[in-house]
Enzyme design. Structure first.
Site, PDB file in Angstrom:
ATOM      1  CG  ASP A 214      -1.894   1.146   1.248  1.00 45.41           C
ATOM      2  OD1 ASP A 214      -1.970   1.871   0.233  1.00 45.41           O
ATOM      3  OD2 ASP A 214      -2.587   1.319   2.274  1.00 45.41           O
TER       4      ASP A 214
ATOM      5  CE  LYS B  14      -0.471   3.628   3.512  1.00 45.78           C
ATOM      6  NZ  LYS B  14      -1.363   4.206   4.525  1.00 45.78           N
TER       7      LYS B  14
ATOM      8  NE  ARG C 118     -11.969   3.001   3.919  1.00 45.38           N
ATOM      9  CZ  ARG C 118     -11.955   3.974   4.821  1.00 45.38           C
ATOM     10  NH1 ARG C 118     -12.928   4.858   4.862  1.00 45.38           N
ATOM     11  NH2 ARG C 118     -10.964   4.067   5.692  1.00 45.38           N
TER      12      ARG C 118
HETATM   13  N1  BES Z   1      -3.255   0.117   5.172  1.00 45.76           N
HETATM   14  C1  BES Z   1      -3.690   1.366   5.703  1.00 45.76           C
HETATM   15  C2  BES Z   1      -3.968   1.303   7.198  1.00 45.76           C
HETATM   16  C3  BES Z   1      -2.812   1.028   8.120  1.00 45.76           C
HETATM   17  C4  BES Z   1      -2.160   2.082   8.738  1.00 45.76           C
HETATM   18  C5  BES Z   1      -2.420  -0.256   8.426  1.00 45.76           C
HETATM   19  C6  BES Z   1      -1.123   1.836   9.613  1.00 45.76           C
HETATM   20  C7  BES Z   1      -1.382  -0.508   9.284  1.00 45.76           C
HETATM   21  C8  BES Z   1      -0.749   0.536   9.909  1.00 45.76           C
HETATM   22  C9  BES Z   1      -4.977   1.810   5.007  1.00 45.76           C
HETATM   23  O1  BES Z   1      -5.119   1.418   3.685  1.00 45.76           O
HETATM   24  C10 BES Z   1      -4.999   3.300   5.028  1.00 45.76           C
HETATM   25  O2  BES Z   1      -4.113   3.879   4.473  1.00 45.76           O
HETATM   26  N2  BES Z   1      -6.008   3.888   5.681  1.00 45.76           N
HETATM   27  C11 BES Z   1      -6.125   5.277   5.777  1.00 45.76           C
HETATM   28  C12 BES Z   1      -7.574   5.641   5.591  1.00 45.76           C
HETATM   29  C13 BES Z   1      -7.825   7.115   5.489  1.00 45.76           C
HETATM   30  C14 BES Z   1      -7.252   7.647   4.192  1.00 45.76           C
HETATM   31  C15 BES Z   1      -9.319   7.362   5.535  1.00 45.76           C
HETATM   32  C16 BES Z   1      -5.675   5.713   7.184  1.00 45.76           C
HETATM   33  O3  BES Z   1      -5.997   5.027   8.141  1.00 45.76           O
HETATM   34  O4  BES Z   1      -4.971   6.699   7.270  1.00 45.76           O
HETATM   35 ZN    ZN Z   2      -4.217   2.773   2.326  1.00 50.57          ZN
HETATM   36 ZN    ZN Z   3      -4.119  -0.346   3.150  1.00 47.92          ZN
END
Ligand code: BES
Ligand code: ZN
Ligand code: ZN
Length: 488
Positions: free
Chosen positions: A255, A262, A337
């Site tokens: 990701d 990120k 999601r």
């Molecule tokens: N894979 C990430 C979530 C994650 C964060 C897993 C840290 C493990 C450790 C997920 O896909 C993500 O990036 N979520 C975002 C959602 C937001 C953009 C609404 C998040 O949590 O920042």
């Molecule tokens: Zn993500």
């Molecule tokens: Zn993710």
């Protein structure tokens, strides 16, 4: 799958370079077959409230383990796992290859927890080390012969398969994208299915396109590698359930965040672990099938990496999902999601008894609990959720229930589509769960494992890297369910 040490039921013999005695209390320690000087030493140490006493005698090491005084069962078992970890470390440092365990507590749960600590702390991911370094780092301890009458042979085997399932899940999480693409992940599932005896079908991109899995395809658009969608099924002839249980695991093999990129440090650099949900459901399938638990269970894994590219999906895009719902994408980093939604609506055709979905879904869940707990929520009802939580306490993969209120669902209203893919920052783990719920229509439990799935530093028997969290929880849950239904 090989575990370290391998555990075998039997009487320890002379090949054992160390003997571990599990004893229920000081009184019992007095009757161990020890020469006087060792007995006096042991007594002295136990009087000093030591739980673990090491006697390095002539030829054979003796390790006396007490650890029976704790407030409650979960604490007792977790303490036993930690003691198992300590013992494994001592034996490794002494370059011991074979050990024996002699139980006189008569408490099979305690013995199993102790072995769990030994074997799970014995896990290593050395695949990418070469030459001398690999040999140097490799733990010496290979075998432990266990004498405990209270564990039936069948249970002992099942326990071994469970540990193999955790090892398999950890390996998958630790594999980087350079090896573990979505296609390779499908191949790994096929290997696990062959080994354990469950059916595996991997849909390729063409099939996914023909099914119109719009969420999965949207996330995959920035990738040079095709997506996969895997269906695993274990259906034994004497299953206790008529309607199947369905597991769903997030299989984002990497990701980057996509166009909503990120930052690297402490964020993207961990994101090979974003398929830990997929690893957990596959590890659980492995253990369930291998130990022939009488339960009909399926597992679905949508898989892709999430990358920026000329053709990547973009904030503002509107995507038509597998079930026809339209979604306005406002952050491409909320990709989990998007792909899970398709898997959840795909699950409707099975008319499931219950769907349990595991994902490293939100940073918000990780912020709330850190690595110590799973964020759980759902609509499957109080009693099922409580059952799951009780299992979580015993295996120490604890689940904290978050509310599942309508207000979080309201945040997902879009001006131009049926839903948008993000809510507010506050309570982000819950609006993410609410997004998923839209695609269900059956009893549903969502487990956000973003905190405990991957550790930056070792925590007893959970090594740095992939923990395999979820495997022991799920297997315990299905074991309880089958036991209860068999009784009826
Ligand atoms: N894979 C990430 C979530 C994650 C964060 C897993 C840290 C493990 C450790 C997920 O896909 C993500 O990036 N979520 C975002 C959602 C937001 C953009 C609404 C998040 O949590 O920042
Ligand atoms: Zn993500
Ligand atoms: Zn993710």
């Amino acid at each position: 799958m090989t575990i370290y040490p391998d555990i075998i039921q039997g009487q320890p013999d002379d090949a054992s370079q160390a003997l571990i005695f599990l004893v229920p209390g000081i009184a019992k320690a007095g009757s161990l077959p020890l020469p006087d000087n060792e007995r006096n030493y042991l007594r002295k140490k136990l009087d000093q409230k030591e739980e673990l006493v090491v006697i390095q005698g002539m030829g054979q090491w003796k390790l006396i383990v007490l650890g029976t005084e704790q407030e409650n069962l979960p604490a007792l078992l977790e303490n036993s796992r930690k003691l198992g970890t300590r013992v494994r470390k001592i034996l490794t440092e002494a370059h011991i290859r074979e050990c024996g365990l002699v139980d006189s507590t008569g408490d099979s749960k305690l013995v199993i927890a102790f072995l769990e600590g030994m074997v799970l702390s014995g896990y290593q991911f050395l695949k990418y080390l070469t030459g001398k370094e690999k040999e140097k780092r490799k733990y010496s301890l290979e075998k432990c012969t266990v004498s405990c009458q209270e564990i039936p042979a069948g249970d002992f085997h099942s326990f071994r398969y469970l540990l193999e399932g955790v090892y398999a899940a950890r390996d998958l999480v630790n594999e980087p994208l350079s090896y573990l693409t979505a296609v390779q992940l499908g191949k790994e599932f096929e290997k696990m299915g062959t080994e354990a005896g469950f059916r595996v079908e991997v849909f390729n991109k063409k099939k996914i396109e023909s099914l119109r899995m719009g969420g999965l395809l949207a996330v995959n658009r920035g990738s040079i590698d095709p997506p996969t969608f895997t269906v695993m099924e274990y259906k034994p002839p004497h299953a206790v359930n008529k309607k199947p249980y369905v597991l769903v695991g997030k299989g984002v093999v990497y990701d980057t965040g996509g166009l909503s990129l990120k930052p690297t440090k402490d964020s993207m650099d961990y994101m090979k672990s974003d398929m830990a949900g997929a690893a957990a459901v596959a590890g659980a399938m492995y253990a369930i099938a291998r130990s022939q638990l009488p339960v009909h269970v399926l597992a679905l894994v949508p898989a892709t990496d999430n990358r920026p590219d000329g053709n990547a999906y973009a904030p503002g895009d509107v995507i038509t999902m597998y079930d026809g719902t339209t979604v306005e994408v406002l952050n491409t980093d909320a990709e989990g999601r998007m792909i899970l939604a398709d898997a959840l609506s795909y699950a409707r055709q099975y008319e499931p008894e219950l769907v349990v979905e595991l994902s490293t879904l939100t940073g918000s869940a990780s912020m709330a609990l850190g690595p110590y707990g799973i964020v759980g929520m759902g609509n499957a009802g109080k009693s099922l959720f409580t059952r799951l939580q009780q299992c979580g306490e015993e295996v120490y993969e604890r689940v904290v229930e978050f509310p599942f209120w309508q207000e979080y669902r309201d945040q997902l209203k879009s001006e131009i589509a049926d839903l948008k893919n993000i809510g507010e920052r506050e309570g982000g783990a819950i609006s993410a769960g609410k997004f998923l719920e839209h695609f269900t229509g059956y009893p549903f439990i969502h487990l956000d494992i973003a905190g405990p799935a991957f550790l930056n530093k070792e925590n007893h028997y959970r090594k740095k890297g992939g923990t395999g969290v979820g495997v022991r929880l799920l297997v315990r849950f299905f074991r309880e369910i089958t036991l209860e239904k068999e009784k009826r």
